[in-house]
Scaffold this active site. Structure first.
Site, PDB file in Angstrom:
ATOM      1  N   ARG A   1       0.859  -1.189   0.000  1.00 21.63           N
ATOM      2  CA  ARG A   1       0.000   0.000   0.000  1.00 21.63           C
ATOM      3  C   ARG A   1       0.894   1.238   0.000  1.00 21.63           C
ATOM      4  O   ARG A   1       1.973   1.235   0.615  1.00 21.63           O
ATOM      5  CB  ARG A   1      -0.939   0.003   1.197  1.00 21.63           C
ATOM      6  CG  ARG A   1      -1.983  -1.123   1.144  1.00 21.63           C
ATOM      7  CD  ARG A   1      -2.978  -1.010   2.284  1.00 21.63           C
ATOM      8  NE  ARG A   1      -3.904  -2.135   2.299  1.00 21.63           N
ATOM      9  CZ  ARG A   1      -5.060  -2.181   1.647  1.00 21.63           C
ATOM     10  NH1 ARG A   1      -5.432  -1.148   0.917  1.00 21.63           N
ATOM     11  NH2 ARG A   1      -5.843  -3.242   1.731  1.00 21.63           N
TER      12      ARG A   1
ATOM     13  N   HIS B   1     -12.266  -2.676  -2.172  1.00 21.66           N
ATOM     14  CA  HIS B   1     -13.348  -1.716  -2.369  1.00 21.66           C
ATOM     15  C   HIS B   1     -13.738  -1.638  -3.845  1.00 21.66           C
ATOM     16  O   HIS B   1     -14.924  -1.654  -4.182  1.00 21.66           O
ATOM     17  CB  HIS B   1     -12.929  -0.329  -1.876  1.00 21.66           C
ATOM     18  CG  HIS B   1     -13.036  -0.157  -0.391  1.00 21.66           C
ATOM     19  ND1 HIS B   1     -12.294  -0.886   0.501  1.00 21.66           N
ATOM     20  CD2 HIS B   1     -13.818   0.681   0.351  1.00 21.66           C
ATOM     21  CE1 HIS B   1     -12.598  -0.511   1.743  1.00 21.66           C
ATOM     22  NE2 HIS B   1     -13.516   0.432   1.681  1.00 21.66           N
TER      23      HIS B   1
ATOM     24  N   ARG C   1      -9.900   5.870  -3.556  1.00 25.02           N
ATOM     25  CA  ARG C   1      -8.974   4.950  -2.892  1.00 25.02           C
ATOM     26  C   ARG C   1      -7.517   5.338  -3.153  1.00 25.02           C
ATOM     27  O   ARG C   1      -6.653   5.154  -2.288  1.00 25.02           O
ATOM     28  CB  ARG C   1      -9.234   3.512  -3.358  1.00 25.02           C
ATOM     29  CG  ARG C   1     -10.639   3.011  -3.105  1.00 25.02           C
ATOM     30  CD  ARG C   1     -10.993   3.040  -1.644  1.00 25.02           C
ATOM     31  NE  ARG C   1     -10.263   2.034  -0.884  1.00 25.02           N
ATOM     32  CZ  ARG C   1     -10.267   1.939   0.442  1.00 25.02           C
ATOM     33  NH1 ARG C   1     -10.934   2.832   1.161  1.00 25.02           N
ATOM     34  NH2 ARG C   1      -9.596   0.988   1.059  1.00 25.02           N
TER      35      ARG C   1
ATOM     36  N   HIS D   1      -4.335   2.758  -1.996  1.00 26.98           N
ATOM     37  CA  HIS D   1      -4.043   1.897  -3.147  1.00 26.98           C
ATOM     38  C   HIS D   1      -3.263   2.654  -4.211  1.00 26.98           C
ATOM     39  O   HIS D   1      -3.397   3.882  -4.343  1.00 26.98           O
ATOM     40  CB  HIS D   1      -5.339   1.383  -3.785  1.00 26.98           C
ATOM     41  CG  HIS D   1      -6.048   0.341  -2.966  1.00 26.98           C
ATOM     42  ND1 HIS D   1      -5.536  -0.910  -2.738  1.00 26.98           N
ATOM     43  CD2 HIS D   1      -7.241   0.381  -2.328  1.00 26.98           C
ATOM     44  CE1 HIS D   1      -6.384  -1.604  -1.988  1.00 26.98           C
ATOM     45  NE2 HIS D   1      -7.410  -0.842  -1.721  1.00 26.98           N
TER      46      HIS D   1
END
Length: 358
Positions: free
Chosen positions: A82, A118, A171, A177
């Site tokens: 991440r 997500h 995101r 991300h």
């Protein structure tokens, strides 16, 4: 490794650009990140659709659960970093001058980053909803209806892509991300949803089939984890990184760990199986009241209100195993409430009112 570092560094530049130039849209982007939260499938989308169309509601749970299970397996295989911790540990930047990425209360997810859960959850459930809505218009044959179907097709798929792009940008904006991870998530979600368009057997699945599916998903995931652990490969490697580099320890949530998502989904699938195969479901949703619009509207309202009360129940997190058990039970209770308990209560209330009127 060099190519991946280059991909990550380019992703960091995109994140910096978004955080610098899209600051005015921060509230909207944070909201879209919540829209893409897979937990909304069980607490908002499912109760709405199941009471209006049980076939679509059932498919939605299966798609969400199987899609999130594949997401977990892919995360464990791909070992995706991440952004908020990668920039702190990479050696790609000279003189240790790593870029500064802003973090938010929803940034510090603890699982691996690729593919985005997500984005995958949002694309698969919205794909189910769009195809279901278009299914009502595709049967019309006259010219006016065909024209209306084409317009509806263009409109709904435009909405679909606007939502997916917004979720993806959100995101990336919060540094959870990299861009390639959300893109992979979107297309993986579409593939899972499309696969269930050709799997009608889920509509007639028995309780035994639900239990067998639950056991297979759990045993496979646990076996995969333990097998790699024997090879000295820790699939929970991302959790210490998240705890180390999160800007605020209070933003670390056990609910974002890999096994938390697994037990939540297995609970939801079992709850659906228990509900559909219960006498309460057969009595209420298969009875004469099930065709009445008033019955469905009352079920939708009561289901949404009840699930919001469930969301107010906070599960203790001090003991990890207790958290997983209670999370499983809570997740099972939600679809069971929507499918069986609420319709049965509404059915009994309407039957009592009809007797009084007569």
């Amino acid at each position: 490794s060099i190519k991946m570092d280059l991909l990550h560094s380019n992703g960091v530049l995109i994140i910096q650009h978004l955080q610098r130039d899209y600051r005015a849209y921060q509230d909207f982007l944070n909201f879209m990140s919540h829209v893409g939260d897979p937990r909304n499938i069980f607490s908002i989308y499912f109760p709405l659709w199941f009471q209006l169309n049980q076939v679509v509601g059932t498919k939605m749970i299966w798609v969400a659960v199987i899609g999130d299970w594949f997401n977990l397996i892919f995360k464990w295989i791909l070992f995706g970093h991440r952004p908020y911790w990668w920039v702190q540990e990479t050696m790609i930047y000279p003189n240790q001058s790593s870029p500064c990425l802003e973090q938010f209360p929803i940034t510090c997810e603890t699982g691996p980053g690729s593919p985005s859960g997500h984005a995958m959850g949002s694309s698969c459930v919205w794909y189910v909803m769009v195809t279901a809505a278009l299914g009502y218009t595709v049967r019309w044959k006259d010219k006016l209806a065909v024209t209306f179907h084409r317009l509806t097709w263009s409109f709904l798929w435009s909405i679909f892509w606007i939502i997916q792009i917004s979720v993806c940008i959100s995101r990336v904006f919060i540094a959870t991300h990299f861009p390639h991870q959300v893109i992979l998530g979107v297309f993986a979600g579409i593939l899972v949803a499309e696969a269930f368009e050709h799997t009608p057997a889920i509509q007639t699945a028995s309780l035994r089939m639900y239990i067998k599916t639950n056991l297979f998903l759990f045993i496979f995931a646990l076996g995969f984890y333990l097998s790699l652990k024997l090879l000295d490969i820790d699939l929970l490697w991302s959790v210490p990184k998240a705890k180390k580099w999160c800007a605020n320890p209070d933003w670390i949530n056990i609910d974002t760990t890999p096994f938390a998502g697994l037990v939540r989904n297995l609970g939801a699938l079992l709850g659906l199986g228990l509900g559909i195969n219960s006498e309460m479901f057969i009595t209420s949703c298969k009875g004469k009241n099930s065709c009445k619009l008033s019955f469905r509207i009352l079920c939708v309202a009561a289901s949404l209100a009840t699930l919001q009360l469930y969301n107010c129940v906070k599960i203790p997190t001090h003991t990890e195993y207790l958290f997983y058990i209670l999370s499983f039970c809570k997740s099972a209770a939600m679809p069971l409430t929507v499918v069986a308990l609420v319709p049965y209560c509404v059915h009994s209330l309407m039957r009592t009112t009809e007797k009084k009127l007569n």
